[in-house]
Design a protein around this motif. Sequence first.
Motif, PDB file in Angstrom:
ATOM      1  N   GLN A 375      40.002  23.119   9.305  1.00 24.08           N
ATOM      2  CA  GLN A 375      40.805  22.144   8.569  1.00 24.08           C
ATOM      3  C   GLN A 375      40.578  22.271   7.055  1.00 24.08           C
ATOM      4  O   GLN A 375      41.513  22.126   6.268  1.00 24.08           O
ATOM      5  CB  GLN A 375      40.458  20.731   9.048  1.00 24.08           C
ATOM      6  N   THR A 376      39.342  22.576   6.672  1.00 22.19           N
ATOM      7  CA  THR A 376      39.041  22.808   5.254  1.00 22.19           C
ATOM      8  C   THR A 376      39.813  24.018   4.742  1.00 22.19           C
ATOM      9  O   THR A 376      40.358  24.017   3.624  1.00 22.19           O
ATOM     10  CB  THR A 376      37.527  23.029   5.055  1.00 22.19           C
ATOM     11  N   LYS A 377      39.889  25.060   5.575  1.00 21.16           N
ATOM     12  CA  LYS A 377      40.641  26.265   5.185  1.00 21.16           C
ATOM     13  C   LYS A 377      42.129  25.951   5.061  1.00 21.16           C
ATOM     14  O   LYS A 377      42.800  26.451   4.151  1.00 21.16           O
ATOM     15  CB  LYS A 377      40.406  27.372   6.210  1.00 21.16           C
ATOM     16  N   TRP A 378      42.647  25.126   5.970  1.00 20.43           N
ATOM     17  CA  TRP A 378      44.055  24.729   5.865  1.00 20.43           C
ATOM     18  C   TRP A 378      44.303  23.948   4.581  1.00 20.43           C
ATOM     19  O   TRP A 378      45.307  24.168   3.893  1.00 20.43           O
ATOM     20  CB  TRP A 378      44.449  23.864   7.063  1.00 20.43           C
ATOM     21  N   PHE A 379      43.380  23.047   4.250  1.00 22.70           N
ATOM     22  CA  PHE A 379      43.515  22.235   3.035  1.00 22.70           C
ATOM     23  C   PHE A 379      43.546  23.132   1.797  1.00 22.70           C
ATOM     24  O   PHE A 379      44.414  22.991   0.921  1.00 22.70           O
ATOM     25  CB  PHE A 379      42.357  21.237   2.954  1.00 22.70           C
ATOM     26  N   ASP A 380      42.609  24.061   1.735  1.00 23.03           N
ATOM     27  CA  ASP A 380      42.544  24.990   0.592  1.00 23.03           C
ATOM     28  C   ASP A 380      43.787  25.867   0.528  1.00 23.03           C
ATOM     29  O   ASP A 380      44.330  26.133  -0.552  1.00 23.03           O
ATOM     30  CB  ASP A 380      41.295  25.861   0.694  1.00 23.03           C
ATOM     31  N   TYR A 381      44.224  26.321   1.702  1.00 18.64           N
ATOM     32  CA  TYR A 381      45.401  27.184   1.760  1.00 18.64           C
ATOM     33  C   TYR A 381      46.634  26.436   1.261  1.00 18.64           C
ATOM     34  O   TYR A 381      47.426  26.971   0.467  1.00 18.64           O
ATOM     35  CB  TYR A 381      45.606  27.653   3.197  1.00 18.64           C
ATOM     36  N   GLN A 382      46.799  25.203   1.710  1.00 20.04           N
ATOM     37  CA  GLN A 382      47.935  24.386   1.278  1.00 20.04           C
ATOM     38  C   GLN A 382      47.927  24.190  -0.226  1.00 20.04           C
ATOM     39  O   GLN A 382      48.952  24.309  -0.908  1.00 20.04           O
ATOM     40  CB  GLN A 382      47.839  23.012   1.959  1.00 20.04           C
ATOM     41  N   GLU A 383      46.743  23.893  -0.741  1.00 15.27           N
ATOM     42  CA  GLU A 383      46.593  23.585  -2.160  1.00 15.27           C
ATOM     43  C   GLU A 383      46.858  24.805  -3.039  1.00 15.27           C
ATOM     44  O   GLU A 383      47.567  24.728  -4.045  1.00 15.27           O
ATOM     45  CB  GLU A 383      45.180  23.055  -2.401  1.00 15.27           C
ATOM     46  N   LYS A 384      46.308  25.954  -2.633  1.00 18.42           N
ATOM     47  CA  LYS A 384      46.399  27.148  -3.481  1.00 18.42           C
ATOM     48  C   LYS A 384      47.729  27.880  -3.325  1.00 18.42           C
ATOM     49  O   LYS A 384      48.217  28.515  -4.256  1.00 18.42           O
ATOM     50  CB  LYS A 384      45.225  28.083  -3.165  1.00 18.42           C
ATOM     51  N   GLU A 385      48.306  27.816  -2.129  1.00 22.69           N
ATOM     52  CA  GLU A 385      49.578  28.514  -1.894  1.00 22.69           C
ATOM     53  C   GLU A 385      50.784  27.595  -2.034  1.00 22.69           C
ATOM     54  O   GLU A 385      51.920  28.021  -1.828  1.00 22.69           O
ATOM     55  CB  GLU A 385      49.571  29.148  -0.496  1.00 22.69           C
ATOM     56  N   ARG A 386      50.496  26.323  -2.339  1.00 26.01           N
ATOM     57  CA  ARG A 386      51.553  25.318  -2.530  1.00 26.01           C
ATOM     58  C   ARG A 386      52.466  25.205  -1.313  1.00 26.01           C
ATOM     59  O   ARG A 386      53.696  25.149  -1.430  1.00 26.01           O
ATOM     60  CB  ARG A 386      52.370  25.642  -3.801  1.00 26.01           C
ATOM     61  N   PHE A 387      51.848  25.178  -0.140  1.00 21.16           N
ATOM     62  CA  PHE A 387      52.585  24.976   1.101  1.00 21.16           C
ATOM     63  C   PHE A 387      52.663  23.479   1.396  1.00 21.16           C
ATOM     64  O   PHE A 387      51.670  22.752   1.249  1.00 21.16           O
ATOM     65  CB  PHE A 387      51.851  25.674   2.256  1.00 21.16           C
ATOM     66  N   SER A 388      53.810  23.018   1.842  1.00 16.74           N
ATOM     67  CA  SER A 388      53.911  21.638   2.301  1.00 16.74           C
ATOM     68  C   SER A 388      53.273  21.525   3.681  1.00 16.74           C
ATOM     69  O   SER A 388      53.091  22.524   4.379  1.00 16.74           O
ATOM     70  CB  SER A 388      55.379  21.205   2.381  1.00 16.74           C
ATOM     71  N   LYS A 389      52.935  20.308   4.050  1.00 17.20           N
ATOM     72  CA  LYS A 389      52.333  20.099   5.366  1.00 17.20           C
ATOM     73  C   LYS A 389      53.313  20.481   6.467  1.00 17.20           C
ATOM     74  O   LYS A 389      52.923  21.002   7.520  1.00 17.20           O
ATOM     75  CB  LYS A 389      51.894  18.644   5.537  1.00 17.20           C
ATOM     76  N   GLU A 390      54.591  20.247   6.232  1.00 22.15           N
ATOM     77  CA  GLU A 390      55.611  20.590   7.225  1.00 22.15           C
ATOM     78  C   GLU A 390      55.682  22.113   7.427  1.00 22.15           C
ATOM     79  O   GLU A 390      55.808  22.599   8.560  1.00 22.15           O
ATOM     80  CB  GLU A 390      56.977  20.060   6.795  1.00 22.15           C
ATOM     81  N   GLU A 391      55.612  22.857   6.308  1.00 22.09           N
ATOM     82  CA  GLU A 391      55.629  24.316   6.418  1.00 22.09           C
ATOM     83  C   GLU A 391      54.419  24.823   7.170  1.00 22.09           C
ATOM     84  O   GLU A 391      54.526  25.716   8.018  1.00 22.09           O
ATOM     85  CB  GLU A 391      55.667  24.932   5.006  1.00 22.09           C
ATOM     86  N   LEU A 392      53.259  24.251   6.878  1.00 23.18           N
ATOM     87  CA  LEU A 392      52.034  24.651   7.563  1.00 23.18           C
ATOM     88  C   LEU A 392      52.113  24.314   9.047  1.00 23.18           C
ATOM     89  O   LEU A 392      51.714  25.124   9.907  1.00 23.18           O
ATOM     90  CB  LEU A 392      50.830  23.950   6.925  1.00 23.18           C
ATOM     91  N   GLU A 393      52.654  23.150   9.356  1.00 25.01           N
ATOM     92  CA  GLU A 393      52.791  22.735  10.754  1.00 25.01           C
ATOM     93  C   GLU A 393      53.695  23.703  11.515  1.00 25.01           C
ATOM     94  O   GLU A 393      53.412  24.083  12.653  1.00 25.01           O
ATOM     95  CB  GLU A 393      53.352  21.321  10.837  1.00 25.01           C
ATOM     96  N   ASN A 394      54.787  24.113  10.896  1.00 22.10           N
ATOM     97  CA  ASN A 394      55.702  25.057  11.545  1.00 22.10           C
ATOM     98  C   ASN A 394      55.019  26.392  11.808  1.00 22.10           C
ATOM     99  O   ASN A 394      55.245  27.021  12.852  1.00 22.10           O
ATOM    100  CB  ASN A 394      56.952  25.256  10.684  1.00 22.10           C
TER     101      ASN A 394
END
Length: 480
Positions: A375-394
């Motif tokens: 989950q920490t990796k997902w958080f960092d990935y979202q933050e640095k790659e500017r992914f929305s939560k919806e995009e990550l969920e998909n």
Amino acid sequence: MDQVFNVLKQRFGHQTFRPGQEKTIRAILDEQQVVSVLPTGTGKSLCYQLPSYLLNGQVIIVSPLISLMEDQVRSLIKHGEKHVVAINSQLSLEERQWVFQRLNQYRFIFVTPESLMNRELINRLKHLSISMFVVDEAHCISTWGIDFRPDYERLYSVIKELSYPKVLALTATATSQVLMDIKEKLFNMSLPIQTINTSVNRPNIYYHVEEMQATATKNEWLRVFVSRYQGPGMIYCTTRKDTEAVSQFLKEKTSLKVAYYHGGMNGVERANIQQQFIQGSLDCLVATSAFGMGVDKGNIRYVIHYQLPNSLESYVQESGRAGRDGQQSVSIVLYDENDQRIHHYFRKELENEWQTYAQLTEMEDISKDSYSDIQTKWFDYQEKERFSKEELENRIKQRLQDKQNQVNQMLFFLNTNACRREVILKYFGHESIEAQEICCDNCNEFSQEGLPIGLYGEKLKNHQQKIKKPEEIIKKLFNS
């Protein structure tokens, strides 16, 4: 004689190339972006090592496993290359700083995806002349991405920061979908990409599936098999617990030298077991998938999967550890339909991780300490790659569906009545081949009672004898 062959002979002591090597080497010398699929055991590392002596600057090699990069570092040093270093989590802070200050002194820089995301390292690499950016075992970009090691998804950002050096992706197994995944996540799609795709066929590996009903049945089958058939061999298990249990069982029930290997062991323990196996001190190694990639041991005679592999890609990779010396070898799957439960558990675990993550991100003032590792990796990935939560969920939902599809394909391979070799070739998009004398259990008409293990240790007197009968096939198959 041209420079490529001069380096091959003078630096590496070889007179000829293995299939796909020369084409890959010349491609990366001439082109900017190359992806090469070469069968296990064909020497993928030469494809970046040789060009490095014809290019100016440093070569970065992104490697998925610490054991793999340590193996490659040892191999290079053994062959006289002193300017090589591995950057991973096993370096202390002081060691890391010492290496960072001397990066320009190295020809080969091995690094894990996670270590490569270090901002100080990236800044220092930007001041070097990077001749080539290599991603070894590139299928991991697709198979170990968003649900396991999200930093694989960020490699292109680093390549961009390094001003687009030559990029070489190497793997032994890639379907058309995985190849596209590699290209989209690693290459500049506006520039030409050269693809070299050699056949995954390993003609010296015989494929066999043994249906089982329970753990006790598997263990007894293993006991008889490893006692009668001379290795060295490997047994792959899905969980760490199983590697220890199977290893202990074989130690107690046979006179063989057996050990286990998994990611829960410390680095010293793993290195010790790996060296024992490579040097021939062990008859059999029981391991999870943490062991195997790039391990330089040519005489492994059998690879047994104790449980259902999670995909045909993983199966071909792992079974391909056998017979790298070109001698006849065997791959066996001990299949119990209940083995599917563990893969269902892993998928469910990922679903639960995502649901918890989605809930945590909705809360205010949540510390990162509340997140699990992934989950920490997902958080960092979202933050640095500017992914929305919806995009990550998909992305994660798609990954879950891909995992199920891969298991289904593996089940098809296990349950088919067709040639198992042809199923593998078709899955990876390769052409059919002429029928082999030694192929698989569906082609060689063995009795329904299973493999005639009693013949495994027998030596065939006439190695050139024409094979006509199943019992003769078995004798040649397991000729030691």
